[in-house]
Write a protein that holds these residues in place. Structure first.
Motif, mmCIF file in Angstrom:
data_model
loop_
_atom_site.group_PDB
_atom_site.id
_atom_site.type_symbol
_atom_site.label_atom_id
_atom_site.label_comp_id
_atom_site.label_asym_id
_atom_site.label_seq_id
_atom_site.Cartn_x
_atom_site.Cartn_y
_atom_site.Cartn_z
ATOM 1 N N GLU A 195 -7.918 -4.423 5.864
ATOM 2 C CA GLU A 195 -7.952 -3.260 5.944
ATOM 3 C C GLU A 195 -7.042 -2.444 4.254
ATOM 4 O O GLU A 195 -8.793 -1.345 4.323
ATOM 5 C CB GLU A 195 -6.767 -2.367 6.430
ATOM 6 N N LEU A 196 -7.357 -3.386 3.477
ATOM 7 C CA LEU A 196 -7.557 -2.838 1.512
ATOM 8 C C LEU A 196 -8.767 -3.306 1.557
ATOM 9 O O LEU A 196 -9.242 -1.984 0.678
ATOM 10 C CB LEU A 196 -6.066 -3.521 0.584
ATOM 11 N N LEU A 197 -9.207 -4.400 2.336
ATOM 12 C CA LEU A 197 -10.141 -3.935 0.762
ATOM 13 C C LEU A 197 -11.296 -3.604 2.020
ATOM 14 O O LEU A 197 -12.331 -3.079 0.447
ATOM 15 C CB LEU A 197 -10.801 -6.099 2.215
ATOM 16 N N SER A 198 -11.342 -2.699 2.730
ATOM 17 C CA SER A 198 -11.858 -1.376 3.750
ATOM 18 C C SER A 198 -11.850 -0.607 2.824
ATOM 19 O O SER A 198 -12.867 0.092 2.495
ATOM 20 C CB SER A 198 -11.558 -1.931 4.984
ATOM 21 N N ASP A 199 -10.453 -0.236 2.816
ATOM 22 C CA ASP A 199 -9.881 1.208 2.321
ATOM 23 C C ASP A 199 -11.118 0.784 0.804
ATOM 24 O O ASP A 199 -10.629 2.163 0.123
ATOM 25 C CB ASP A 199 -8.630 1.403 2.774
ATOM 26 N N TYR A 200 -10.141 -0.184 0.085
ATOM 27 C CA TYR A 200 -10.523 -0.023 -0.977
ATOM 28 C C TYR A 200 -11.361 -1.187 -1.864
ATOM 29 O O TYR A 200 -11.603 -1.773 -2.359
ATOM 30 C CB TYR A 200 -9.674 -0.625 -2.628
ATOM 31 N N PRO A 201 -12.997 -0.743 -1.524
ATOM 32 C CA PRO A 201 -14.454 -1.896 -1.404
ATOM 33 C C PRO A 201 -14.469 -1.990 -2.938
ATOM 34 O O PRO A 201 -14.915 -3.226 -3.054
ATOM 35 C CB PRO A 201 -15.524 -1.204 -1.231
ATOM 36 N N TYR A 202 -14.239 -1.499 -3.983
ATOM 37 C CA TYR A 202 -13.866 -2.667 -5.561
ATOM 38 C C TYR A 202 -12.546 -3.906 -5.681
ATOM 39 O O TYR A 202 -13.261 -4.442 -6.493
ATOM 40 C CB TYR A 202 -14.046 -1.578 -6.726
ATOM 41 N N LEU A 203 -12.116 -3.714 -4.785
ATOM 42 C CA LEU A 203 -10.977 -5.063 -5.016
ATOM 43 C C LEU A 203 -11.431 -6.084 -3.381
ATOM 44 O O LEU A 203 -12.399 -5.986 -3.298
ATOM 45 C CB LEU A 203 -10.041 -4.158 -3.944
ATOM 46 N N GLU A 204 -11.045 -7.113 -4.816
ATOM 47 C CA GLU A 204 -11.973 -8.152 -3.817
ATOM 48 C C GLU A 204 -10.079 -8.719 -2.978
ATOM 49 O O GLU A 204 -9.423 -8.877 -3.821
ATOM 50 C CB GLU A 204 -12.581 -9.619 -5.256
ATOM 51 N N ARG A 205 -10.723 -10.085 -2.626
ATOM 52 C CA ARG A 205 -9.241 -10.810 -1.489
ATOM 53 C C ARG A 205 -8.440 -11.598 -2.613
ATOM 54 O O ARG A 205 -7.414 -11.438 -2.755
ATOM 55 C CB ARG A 205 -10.316 -12.090 -0.558
ATOM 56 N N VAL A 212 -2.567 3.389 -18.860
ATOM 57 C CA VAL A 212 -3.061 3.416 -17.519
ATOM 58 C C VAL A 212 -1.913 2.929 -17.112
ATOM 59 O O VAL A 212 -1.020 2.728 -16.423
ATOM 60 C CB VAL A 212 -4.480 1.715 -17.242
ATOM 61 N N MET A 213 -1.771 4.057 -15.648
ATOM 62 C CA MET A 213 -1.026 3.711 -14.714
ATOM 63 C C MET A 213 0.416 3.769 -15.509
ATOM 64 O O MET A 213 1.504 3.480 -14.695
ATOM 65 C CB MET A 213 -0.886 3.265 -13.463
ATOM 66 N N GLY A 214 0.923 4.237 -16.230
ATOM 67 C CA GLY A 214 2.293 4.602 -16.949
ATOM 68 C C GLY A 214 2.962 3.016 -17.264
ATOM 69 O O GLY A 214 4.132 2.489 -17.160
ATOM 70 N N GLY A 215 1.618 1.990 -17.346
ATOM 71 C CA GLY A 215 2.021 0.329 -18.204
ATOM 72 C C GLY A 215 2.090 -0.407 -17.260
ATOM 73 O O GLY A 215 2.922 -1.029 -16.958
ATOM 74 N N LYS A 216 2.095 0.236 -16.151
ATOM 75 C CA LYS A 216 2.787 0.001 -14.715
ATOM 76 C C LYS A 216 1.362 -1.386 -14.384
ATOM 77 O O LYS A 216 0.141 -1.850 -15.165
ATOM 78 C CB LYS A 216 2.581 0.030 -13.275
ATOM 79 N N PRO A 217 1.568 -2.946 -13.605
ATOM 80 C CA PRO A 217 0.981 -3.966 -13.588
ATOM 81 C C PRO A 217 -0.493 -3.482 -12.631
ATOM 82 O O PRO A 217 -0.273 -3.072 -11.712
ATOM 83 C CB PRO A 217 1.288 -4.804 -12.935
ATOM 84 N N CYS A 218 -1.941 -4.018 -13.404
ATOM 85 C CA CYS A 218 -3.080 -3.227 -12.229
ATOM 86 C C CYS A 218 -3.538 -4.326 -11.897
ATOM 87 O O CYS A 218 -4.382 -5.393 -12.737
ATOM 88 C CB CYS A 218 -3.284 -1.716 -13.578
ATOM 89 N N ILE A 219 -4.291 -3.871 -11.290
ATOM 90 C CA ILE A 219 -5.513 -5.471 -10.895
ATOM 91 C C ILE A 219 -6.829 -4.794 -11.737
ATOM 92 O O ILE A 219 -7.412 -4.038 -11.710
ATOM 93 C CB ILE A 219 -5.847 -5.268 -9.843
ATOM 94 N N VAL A 233 -0.291 -3.373 -8.315
ATOM 95 C CA VAL A 233 -0.018 -4.255 -8.485
ATOM 96 C C VAL A 233 1.661 -3.515 -7.239
ATOM 97 O O VAL A 233 1.443 -4.052 -5.897
ATOM 98 C CB VAL A 233 0.688 -5.359 -8.765
ATOM 99 N N GLY A 234 1.692 -3.010 -7.196
ATOM 100 C CA GLY A 234 3.061 -2.355 -6.382
ATOM 101 C C GLY A 234 2.583 -1.687 -5.706
ATOM 102 O O GLY A 234 3.261 -1.611 -3.904
ATOM 103 N N MET A 235 1.114 -1.097 -5.148
ATOM 104 C CA MET A 235 0.871 -0.146 -4.492
ATOM 105 C C MET A 235 0.116 -1.134 -3.768
ATOM 106 O O MET A 235 -0.049 -0.722 -2.289
ATOM 107 C CB MET A 235 -0.689 0.667 -4.703
ATOM 108 N N ILE A 236 -0.631 -2.247 -3.916
ATOM 109 C CA ILE A 236 -0.815 -3.309 -3.306
ATOM 110 C C ILE A 236 -0.058 -3.804 -2.323
ATOM 111 O O ILE A 236 0.756 -3.858 -0.932
ATOM 112 C CB ILE A 236 -1.793 -4.006 -3.813
ATOM 113 N N LEU A 237 1.031 -4.597 -3.182
ATOM 114 C CA LEU A 237 2.672 -5.086 -2.253
ATOM 115 C C LEU A 237 3.122 -4.285 -1.440
ATOM 116 O O LEU A 237 3.618 -4.279 -0.534
ATOM 117 C CB LEU A 237 3.639 -5.055 -3.019
ATOM 118 N N GLY A 238 3.566 -2.595 -1.226
ATOM 119 C CA GLY A 238 3.821 -1.594 -0.935
ATOM 120 C C GLY A 238 2.634 -1.214 0.375
ATOM 121 O O GLY A 238 3.016 -1.683 1.812
#
Length: 104
Positions: free
Chosen positions: A70-80, A41-48, A55-60
């Motif tokens: 905004e992240l929670l709105s754009d990605y409704p499947y994420l939690e705070r 999954v995603m080349g073995g990068k740390p994911c949620i 994780v890199g996408m979120i940090l970026g």
């Protein structure tokens, strides 16, 4: 001063799970159950939570000025808590590496 690769850091703090997906063993990091790594999954990068959100996408996004709301709105499947754990995970990795500073 020695430089430690991110992969070496991952191996140091990784705690294997009992979950198997085919021949691939995904794992989470000790102290970070929401952060998962699966070579398939995603080349073995740390994911949620085994999602295709790194994780890199979120940090970026946060570093670029996107708010948690905004992240929670754009990605409704994420939690705070996912976002906060991604920040904590990134901070923990930053503590494992010495960075040589160059005079400005």
């Amino acid at each position: 001063m020695s430089e430690v690769s991110i992969d070496a850091v991952f191996r140091l703090i990784a705690g294997r799970t009992e979950v198997e997906r085919g021949s691939v063993m995904p794992h989470t990091y000790q102290g970070f159950p929401r952060i998962s790594v699966d070579p398939a999954v995603m080349g073995g990068k740390p994911c949620i939570r085994d999602m295709r959100v790194t994780v890199g996408m979120i940090l970026g996004e946060l570093g670029g000025g996107t708010t948690i709301e905004e992240l929670l709105s754009d990605y409704p499947y994420l939690e705070r808590e996912d976002i906060l754990k991604a920040l904590r995970f990134g901070a923990s990795l930053a503590g494992f590496r010495d960075v040589a500073l160059v005079a400005a």
